[in-house]
Design an enzyme around this catalytic site. Structure first.
Site, PDB file in Angstrom:
ATOM      1  N   GLY A   1      25.563   3.332 -41.526  1.00 18.83           N
ATOM      2  CA  GLY A   1      26.441   2.169 -41.489  1.00 18.83           C
ATOM      3  C   GLY A   1      25.862   0.894 -40.928  1.00 18.83           C
ATOM      4  O   GLY A   1      26.274  -0.191 -41.312  1.00 18.83           O
TER       5      GLY A   1
ATOM      6  N   GLU B   1      25.162  -0.357 -33.391  1.00 17.15           N
ATOM      7  CA  GLU B   1      26.108   0.506 -34.101  1.00 17.15           C
ATOM      8  C   GLU B   1      27.043  -0.383 -34.926  1.00 17.15           C
ATOM      9  O   GLU B   1      27.390  -1.502 -34.510  1.00 17.15           O
ATOM     10  CB  GLU B   1      26.871   1.354 -33.056  1.00 17.15           C
TER      11      GLU B   1
ATOM     12  N   ASP C   1      34.855   3.849 -33.221  1.00 10.38           N
ATOM     13  CA  ASP C   1      36.227   4.218 -33.578  1.00 10.38           C
ATOM     14  C   ASP C   1      36.716   5.189 -32.490  1.00 10.38           C
ATOM     15  O   ASP C   1      37.068   4.763 -31.389  1.00 10.38           O
ATOM     16  CB  ASP C   1      36.131   4.830 -34.985  1.00 10.38           C
TER      17      ASP C   1
HETATM   18  P1  IMP Z   1      33.580   7.466 -34.287  1.00  8.88           P
HETATM   19  O1  IMP Z   1      32.583   8.568 -34.079  1.00  8.88           O
HETATM   20  O2  IMP Z   1      34.975   7.996 -34.541  1.00  8.88           O
HETATM   21  O3  IMP Z   1      33.584   6.417 -33.190  1.00  8.88           O
HETATM   22  O4  IMP Z   1      33.217   6.755 -35.632  1.00  8.88           O
HETATM   23  C1  IMP Z   1      32.086   5.991 -35.721  1.00  8.88           C
HETATM   24  C2  IMP Z   1      31.444   6.038 -37.097  1.00  8.88           C
HETATM   25  O5  IMP Z   1      32.394   6.315 -38.132  1.00  8.88           O
HETATM   26  C3  IMP Z   1      30.907   4.665 -37.372  1.00  8.88           C
HETATM   27  O6  IMP Z   1      29.564   4.589 -36.991  1.00  8.88           O
HETATM   28  C4  IMP Z   1      31.105   4.500 -38.856  1.00  8.88           C
HETATM   29  O7  IMP Z   1      29.954   4.924 -39.539  1.00  8.88           O
HETATM   30  C5  IMP Z   1      32.298   5.373 -39.182  1.00  8.88           C
HETATM   31  N1  IMP Z   1      33.549   4.573 -39.218  1.00  8.88           N
HETATM   32  C6  IMP Z   1      34.470   4.410 -38.227  1.00  8.88           C
HETATM   33  N2  IMP Z   1      35.474   3.596 -38.600  1.00  8.88           N
HETATM   34  C7  IMP Z   1      35.192   3.226 -39.867  1.00  8.88           C
HETATM   35  C8  IMP Z   1      35.855   2.353 -40.810  1.00  8.88           C
HETATM   36  O8  IMP Z   1      36.922   1.741 -40.579  1.00  8.88           O
HETATM   37  N3  IMP Z   1      35.223   2.234 -42.034  1.00  8.88           N
HETATM   38  C9  IMP Z   1      34.058   2.868 -42.367  1.00  8.88           C
HETATM   39  N4  IMP Z   1      33.414   3.672 -41.511  1.00  8.88           N
HETATM   40  C10 IMP Z   1      33.961   3.847 -40.267  1.00  8.88           C
HETATM   41 MG    MG Z   2      27.916   4.333 -37.946  1.00 10.63          MG
END
Ligand code: IMP
Ligand code: MG
Length: 182
Positions: free
Chosen positions: A49, A103, A107
């Site tokens: 990403g 990053e 999320d």
């Molecule tokens: P986390 O592990 O839940 O914090 O998610 C982080 C990863 O999920 C990020 O590095 C993104 O690659 C992906 N991600 C989180 N939210 C989104 C979104 O709204 N759209 C697309 N990818 C997301």
């Molecule tokens: Mg990511």
């Protein structure tokens, strides 16, 4: 910019290329102020990403730096799976170095937790986290985030590196999932 469709979902324009550029510039400014001008930091982008964010961030950074990437994966469709896999790790000797993680979006924080895990035994001088986007309403961890580009509401976004099931990473601007029925 107009509404776009990726697989089965519709997305509307959310953040323009111009605003993205301004957000990245302000992050570069904040990070630069904190870094010791006599040391060479290693910027580490989290794939997939952050590839566009990392490329733009590094181009705006004017001092000497090194660049590397780590590949982690947690998302399936439009929800975080909480299980984060390390697909490509860090190969460089990073002992005693200043690391700045780039990053795309934080999320739930599961990916961030995995990042802290990957670096905890590496004896780095300091580990800083810079994220382009942050969803404060979903963040479940206590881990520090040093630099936040923009906090956004808990809605799925695509573009500028972020995808929905593989599509949308190439979009130069960011789009948000529409809530209207189609
Ligand atoms: P986390 O592990 O839940 O914090 O998610 C982080 C990863 O999920 C990020 O590095 C993104 O690659 C992906 N991600 C989180 N939210 C989104 C979104 O709204 N759209 C697309 N990818 C997301
Ligand atoms: Mg990511």
């Amino acid at each position: 910019m107009s509404t776009i469709k990726l697989h089965d979902l519709n997305f509307t324009p959310f953040i323009s290329e111009k605003e993205l550029s301004e957000i990245v510039s302000s992050l570069v400014h904040k990070v630069s102020l904190d870094l010791d001008p006599d040391e060479v930091p290693i910027f580490i982008g989290i794939l997939n990403g952050s590839f566009l964010f990392a490329a733009d961030f590094i181009r705006k950074y004017t001092q000497n730096c090194e660049v590397s990437f780590v590949k982690l994966s947690s998302y399936k469709g439009t929800t975080s799976t909480e299980v984060v896999n390390e697909l490509i790790g860090i190969n460089e000797d990073i002992t005693g170095r200043t690391i700045v993680i780039l990053e795309d979006i934080i999320d739930t924080g599961s990916t961030l937790h995995k990042i802290y895990d990957c670096f905890k035994n590496k004896q780095v001088k300091q580990l800083k986290i810079a994220t382009l986007f942050f969803k404060p309403d979903v963040y479940k961890k206590e881990l520090p985030i040093d630099y936040i580009g923009k906090s956004i509401e808990d809605k799925f976004i695509v573009g500028y590196g972020l995808d929905y099931n593989g599509l949308g990473r190439n979009l130069p601007a960011v789009y948000q999932l529409t809530t209207e029925a189609t």
